[in-house]
Design a protein around this motif. Structure first.
Motif, PDB file in Angstrom:
ATOM      1  N   VAL A 130       0.834  -1.194   0.000  1.00  0.00           N
ATOM      2  CA  VAL A 130       0.000   0.000   0.000  1.00  0.00           C
ATOM      3  C   VAL A 130       0.876   1.256   0.000  1.00  0.00           C
ATOM      4  CG1 VAL A 130      -1.662   1.342   1.344  1.00  0.00           C
ATOM      5  CG2 VAL A 130      -1.970  -1.114   1.108  1.00  0.00           C
ATOM      6  N   ALA A 131       1.861   1.285   0.877  1.00  0.00           N
ATOM      7  CA  ALA A 131       2.723   2.464   1.009  1.00  0.00           C
ATOM      8  C   ALA A 131       3.565   2.707  -0.242  1.00  0.00           C
ATOM      9  CB  ALA A 131       3.630   2.308   2.232  1.00  0.00           C
ATOM     10  N   SER A 132       3.899   1.643  -0.956  1.00  0.00           N
ATOM     11  CA  SER A 132       4.775   1.768  -2.125  1.00  0.00           C
ATOM     12  C   SER A 132       4.152   2.578  -3.255  1.00  0.00           C
ATOM     13  CB  SER A 132       5.160   0.383  -2.640  1.00  0.00           C
ATOM     14  OG  SER A 132       4.030  -0.291  -3.189  1.00  0.00           O
ATOM     15  N   LYS A 133       2.856   2.799  -3.204  1.00  0.00           N
ATOM     16  CA  LYS A 133       2.160   3.558  -4.246  1.00  0.00           C
ATOM     17  C   LYS A 133       2.300   5.065  -4.055  1.00  0.00           C
ATOM     18  CE  LYS A 133      -1.324  -0.127  -4.388  1.00  0.00           C
ATOM     19  NZ  LYS A 133      -2.757  -0.453  -4.130  1.00  0.00           N
ATOM     20  N   TYR A 134       2.933   5.465  -2.948  1.00  0.00           N
ATOM     21  CA  TYR A 134       3.038   6.885  -2.603  1.00  0.00           C
ATOM     22  C   TYR A 134       4.507   7.238  -2.353  1.00  0.00           C
ATOM     23  CZ  TYR A 134      -1.981   6.469  -2.021  1.00  0.00           C
ATOM     24  OH  TYR A 134      -3.322   6.233  -2.260  1.00  0.00           O
ATOM     25  N   PRO A 135       4.863   8.506  -2.508  1.00  0.00           N
ATOM     26  CA  PRO A 135       6.244   8.915  -2.233  1.00  0.00           C
ATOM     27  C   PRO A 135       6.635   8.599  -0.786  1.00  0.00           C
ATOM     28  CG  PRO A 135       5.065  10.645  -3.409  1.00  0.00           C
ATOM     29  CD  PRO A 135       4.040   9.626  -3.024  1.00  0.00           C
ATOM     30  N   ALA A 136       7.847   8.103  -0.603  1.00  0.00           N
ATOM     31  CA  ALA A 136       8.328   7.782   0.741  1.00  0.00           C
ATOM     32  C   ALA A 136       8.514   9.061   1.544  1.00  0.00           C
ATOM     33  CB  ALA A 136       9.633   7.013   0.660  1.00  0.00           C
ATOM     34  N   LEU A 137       8.051   9.058   2.775  1.00  0.00           N
ATOM     35  CA  LEU A 137       8.177  10.231   3.629  1.00  0.00           C
ATOM     36  C   LEU A 137       9.517  10.208   4.368  1.00  0.00           C
ATOM     37  CD1 LEU A 137       4.570  10.483   5.123  1.00  0.00           C
ATOM     38  CD2 LEU A 137       5.530  11.640   3.133  1.00  0.00           C
ATOM     39  N   GLU A 138      10.026  11.386   4.639  1.00  0.00           N
ATOM     40  CA  GLU A 138      11.337  11.531   5.269  1.00  0.00           C
ATOM     41  C   GLU A 138      11.389  10.886   6.654  1.00  0.00           C
ATOM     42  OE1 GLU A 138      14.521  15.146   6.260  1.00  0.00           O
ATOM     43  OE2 GLU A 138      12.582  15.569   5.325  1.00  0.00           O
ATOM     44  N   GLY A 139      10.241  10.880   7.338  1.00  0.00           N
ATOM     45  CA  GLY A 139      10.202  10.330   8.684  1.00  0.00           C
ATOM     46  C   GLY A 139      10.618   8.875   8.761  1.00  0.00           C
ATOM     47  N   ARG A 140      10.429   8.136   7.683  1.00  0.00           N
ATOM     48  CA  ARG A 140      10.772   6.720   7.677  1.00  0.00           C
ATOM     49  C   ARG A 140      12.288   6.491   7.757  1.00  0.00           C
ATOM     50  NH1 ARG A 140       6.906   3.166   6.600  1.00  0.00           N
ATOM     51  NH2 ARG A 140       4.836   3.958   6.100  1.00  0.00           N
ATOM     52  N   GLN A 141      13.047   7.509   7.426  1.00  0.00           N
ATOM     53  CA  GLN A 141      14.496   7.379   7.500  1.00  0.00           C
ATOM     54  C   GLN A 141      15.006   7.351   8.932  1.00  0.00           C
ATOM     55  OE1 GLN A 141      16.316  10.391   5.031  1.00  0.00           O
ATOM     56  NE2 GLN A 141      14.987   9.954   3.282  1.00  0.00           N
ATOM     57  N   GLY A 157      13.580  11.087  15.623  1.00  0.00           N
ATOM     58  CA  GLY A 157      12.445  10.773  14.767  1.00  0.00           C
ATOM     59  C   GLY A 157      11.116  10.945  15.478  1.00  0.00           C
ATOM     60  N   ILE A 158      11.068  10.583  16.756  1.00  0.00           N
ATOM     61  CA  ILE A 158       9.849  10.777  17.554  1.00  0.00           C
ATOM     62  C   ILE A 158       9.527  12.262  17.639  1.00  0.00           C
ATOM     63  CG2 ILE A 158       8.841  10.607  19.858  1.00  0.00           C
ATOM     64  CD1 ILE A 158       8.947   7.901  18.546  1.00  0.00           C
ATOM     65  N   ARG A 159      10.542  13.058  17.967  1.00  0.00           N
ATOM     66  CA  ARG A 159      10.328  14.496  18.164  1.00  0.00           C
ATOM     67  C   ARG A 159       9.974  15.223  16.860  1.00  0.00           C
ATOM     68  NH1 ARG A 159      15.051  13.810  21.333  1.00  0.00           N
ATOM     69  NH2 ARG A 159      16.301  14.648  19.604  1.00  0.00           N
ATOM     70  N   LYS A 160      10.645  14.849  15.778  1.00  0.00           N
ATOM     71  CA  LYS A 160      10.534  15.615  14.538  1.00  0.00           C
ATOM     72  C   LYS A 160       9.435  15.119  13.607  1.00  0.00           C
ATOM     73  CE  LYS A 160      13.519  17.537  10.912  1.00  0.00           C
ATOM     74  NZ  LYS A 160      14.910  17.565  10.366  1.00  0.00           N
ATOM     75  N   TYR A 161       9.173  13.806  13.624  1.00  0.00           N
ATOM     76  CA  TYR A 161       8.265  13.242  12.633  1.00  0.00           C
ATOM     77  C   TYR A 161       7.075  12.465  13.224  1.00  0.00           C
ATOM     78  CZ  TYR A 161      12.209  14.181   9.530  1.00  0.00           C
ATOM     79  OH  TYR A 161      13.226  14.777   8.844  1.00  0.00           O
ATOM     80  N   PHE A 162       7.327  11.633  14.208  1.00  0.00           N
ATOM     81  CA  PHE A 162       6.287  10.730  14.712  1.00  0.00           C
ATOM     82  C   PHE A 162       5.262  11.465  15.576  1.00  0.00           C
ATOM     83  CE2 PHE A 162       4.745   7.138  17.382  1.00  0.00           C
ATOM     84  CZ  PHE A 162       4.421   6.236  16.387  1.00  0.00           C
ATOM     85  N   ALA A 163       5.748  12.306  16.479  1.00  0.00           N
ATOM     86  CA  ALA A 163       4.854  12.988  17.418  1.00  0.00           C
ATOM     87  C   ALA A 163       5.271  14.435  17.638  1.00  0.00           C
ATOM     88  CB  ALA A 163       4.825  12.243  18.745  1.00  0.00           C
ATOM     89  N   VAL A 203     -10.095   8.338  10.668  1.00  0.00           N
ATOM     90  CA  VAL A 203      -9.482   9.597  11.055  1.00  0.00           C
ATOM     91  C   VAL A 203      -8.284   9.819  10.135  1.00  0.00           C
ATOM     92  CG1 VAL A 203      -8.270  10.882  12.843  1.00  0.00           C
ATOM     93  CG2 VAL A 203     -10.179   9.376  13.467  1.00  0.00           C
ATOM     94  N   VAL A 204      -8.306  10.919   9.386  1.00  0.00           N
ATOM     95  CA  VAL A 204      -7.186  11.307   8.534  1.00  0.00           C
ATOM     96  C   VAL A 204      -6.371  12.361   9.277  1.00  0.00           C
ATOM     97  CG1 VAL A 204      -6.504  12.439   6.390  1.00  0.00           C
ATOM     98  CG2 VAL A 204      -8.391  10.786   6.383  1.00  0.00           C
ATOM     99  N   ALA A 205      -5.088  12.067   9.493  1.00  0.00           N
ATOM    100  CA  ALA A 205      -4.191  13.013  10.153  1.00  0.00           C
ATOM    101  C   ALA A 205      -3.502  13.839   9.072  1.00  0.00           C
ATOM    102  CB  ALA A 205      -3.169  12.268  10.999  1.00  0.00           C
ATOM    103  N   THR A 206      -3.894  15.085   8.941  1.00  0.00           N
ATOM    104  CA  THR A 206      -3.445  15.893   7.797  1.00  0.00           C
ATOM    105  C   THR A 206      -1.973  16.313   7.867  1.00  0.00           C
ATOM    106  OG1 THR A 206      -4.171  17.979   8.804  1.00  0.00           O
ATOM    107  CG2 THR A 206      -5.782  16.784   7.468  1.00  0.00           C
ATOM    108  N   LYS A 207      -1.352  16.166   9.060  1.00  0.00           N
ATOM    109  CA  LYS A 207       0.065  16.509   9.201  1.00  0.00           C
ATOM    110  C   LYS A 207       0.913  15.270   9.493  1.00  0.00           C
ATOM    111  CE  LYS A 207      -0.882  21.243  10.735  1.00  0.00           C
ATOM    112  NZ  LYS A 207      -0.653  22.281  11.782  1.00  0.00           N
TER     113      LYS A 207
END
Length: 253
Positions: A130-141, A157-163, A203-207
């Protein structure tokens, strides 16, 4: 036959759900129990802000503790919780747990599904496909894999991307309570898609910087889900617990 729901705008949803939150009682809720399933890099305590809202409205709550070592194990843990719950059940999943409830949601005690910033794969799909159909997000790095194949997210990663929308003390708790997540889980496909058969809410999280918001929107459209968008990071149940709880209560009706 699965009930169909139109995707509706944020203002309309919040206005409607506000009335639900103020008037709902145990007598009005068709579901008796909410089974809450946590995602990767988490545990059952990730629902601690949502649970009081649900219990106040009359729902019993079970927060599943997933092993996070395989889809099979997580589905088994969720199915066990459903069996032990007083039905009817509204089944809720965050993030990776969207895959879990898509598989486990076929139980006849489950009457509705709620996806919170989650994957909702179709039959034969995995989280990775499913995820492969969309551009990879920086947070995954910021995912770090150990020698046994388990992933965690770095503190940065928690501070900047996850939460990023949580205060620092809460970010520290999220980082400390991570559940190690085995990399093999993301490639395992589901055998059926419960959202094709049962009323579905999303629930769609827009950020969201972990799952692309457009992926979440596209899934909602495919599922004909009743949907609410919140200006949240990936952890919507922590940064917007009231809105998440209100949608769960709507599903419980």
């Amino acid at each position: 036959m699965k009930q169909h729901h139109d995707i509706i705008g944020l203002s309309l949803v919040l206005g409607t759900i506000a009335m639900v939150g103020s008037h709902a009682s145990a007598a009005e809720l068709k579901a008796r129990t909410a089974v809450l399933v946590h995602g990767a890099f988490a545990d059952g305590s990730s629902w601690h802000k949502v649970i009081p809202h649900l219990e106040k409205a009359g729902l019993k709550v079970i927060a599943v503790q997933n092993p996070l070592d395989s889809l099979k194990s997580d589905v088994a843990a969720t199915s066990r919780a459903i069996r032990n719950a007083e039905g009817p059940v509204v089944l809720v999943g965050h993030s990776w747990a969207g895959v879990v409830i898509t598989e486990a949601g076929h139980d006849e005690k489950v009457k509705s599904l709620v996806y919170v910033a989650a994957y909702a794969p179709d039959k034969g799909e995995s989280a990775q496909s499913v995820a492969s159909k969309y551009p990879a997000l920086e947070g995954r790095q910021t995912f770090v894999k150990d020698a046994d194949g388990y992933l965690r997210i770095s503190d940065e990663g928690i501070r900047k991307y996850f939460a990023p929308d949580l205060p620092p003390d809460e970010q520290a708790v999220v980082a400390a309570t991570q559940g190690p997540f085995h990399v093999s889980t993301v490639t395992t496909p589901v055998s059926r898609a419960a959202w094709r058969e049962k009323p579905t809410f999303m629930v769609v999280a827009t950020k969201d910087a972990i799952i692309p918001p457009q992926l979440e929107r596209d899934q909602a459209e495919a599922a004909k889900a009743t949907t609410v968008e919140v200006p949240s990071s990936h952890v919507a149940m922590l940064s917007h617990p009231k809105e998440v709880a209100e949608l769960i209560l709507k599903a419980a009706e």
